[in-house]
Enzyme design. Sequence first.
Site, mmCIF file in Angstrom:
data_model
loop_
_atom_site.group_PDB
_atom_site.id
_atom_site.type_symbol
_atom_site.label_atom_id
_atom_site.label_comp_id
_atom_site.label_asym_id
_atom_site.label_seq_id
_atom_site.Cartn_x
_atom_site.Cartn_y
_atom_site.Cartn_z
ATOM 1 N N HIS A 16 6.024 -27.336 29.309
ATOM 2 C CA HIS A 16 7.097 -26.377 29.633
ATOM 3 C C HIS A 16 7.067 -26.058 31.128
ATOM 4 C CE1 HIS A 16 6.611 -24.739 25.282
ATOM 5 N NE2 HIS A 16 7.781 -25.354 25.334
ATOM 6 N N LYS A 40 11.848 -13.922 11.180
ATOM 7 C CA LYS A 40 10.867 -15.017 11.147
ATOM 8 C C LYS A 40 9.632 -14.683 11.979
ATOM 9 C CE LYS A 40 14.301 -18.670 10.597
ATOM 10 N NZ LYS A 40 14.967 -19.777 11.281
ATOM 11 N N ARG A 91 10.103 -34.758 25.931
ATOM 12 C CA ARG A 91 8.787 -35.359 26.173
ATOM 13 C C ARG A 91 8.797 -36.834 25.818
ATOM 14 N NH1 ARG A 91 6.040 -31.162 22.315
ATOM 15 N NH2 ARG A 91 7.956 -31.826 21.315
ATOM 16 N N SER A 128 3.292 -26.690 21.808
ATOM 17 C CA SER A 128 2.685 -25.379 21.519
ATOM 18 C C SER A 128 1.924 -25.429 20.194
ATOM 19 C CB SER A 128 3.763 -24.293 21.441
ATOM 20 O OG SER A 128 4.401 -24.150 22.678
#
Length: 183
Positions: A16, A40, A91, A128
């Site tokens: 990121h 969520k 990516r 992540s």
Amino acid sequence: MNAVFPGSFDPITSGHMDVLTRAAKIFDHVTVTVMHNARKTGRHLFTLEERLEILREATAHFGNVSVDSFGGLLVDYMRQQQKGIIIRGLRAVSDYEYELQIAHLNRQIGEVETVFIMAATRWSFVSSSMVREIASYGADISEMVPRASANALRRIHADVYAEREAEKLETQLRVDGGVGERG
Ligand code: PNS
């Protein structure tokens, strides 16, 4: 032109950071926006406040980057804030299909353009979720995330990291002791 770099950032990774660094060179201003959904909340390791705190620390050195959050549709945020362009990082080819779908969707429902920025290949394997996974076992994540994220992950898994450190020290002492005996 202004841009928004949206994401979950749970937590922000070196991939990121790489995309953000490239975006900050291209656009006048980039807002890193944590998109959150109150329904969520359980899905994330870090709370919204924690993610924002990490982001503020990790992006403090940029002169043209700010941090924000929004709990709704990205296109509504773009309209409300009058922000121009959505930035998304790619990516690998595997990201493309999903990102293409979202970009088309956002253009269809909000007439918002998305610009893709390719992360450096060295971050192609960093996400992540992978970082959260390996940090939960006390692995070295210092290269894969900015220092603010690494510190936060080490704090959350302090007991696991302490155990690892103790093991390392014990091994080192054994090696040093062995060398001493031979020498
Ligand atoms: O970091 P992520 O999880 O890949 O980010 C995905 C994100 C948060 C950018 C995307 O899920 C999003 O924009 N969510 C806000 C709700 C929305 O606008 N949904 C429509 C596009 S999927």
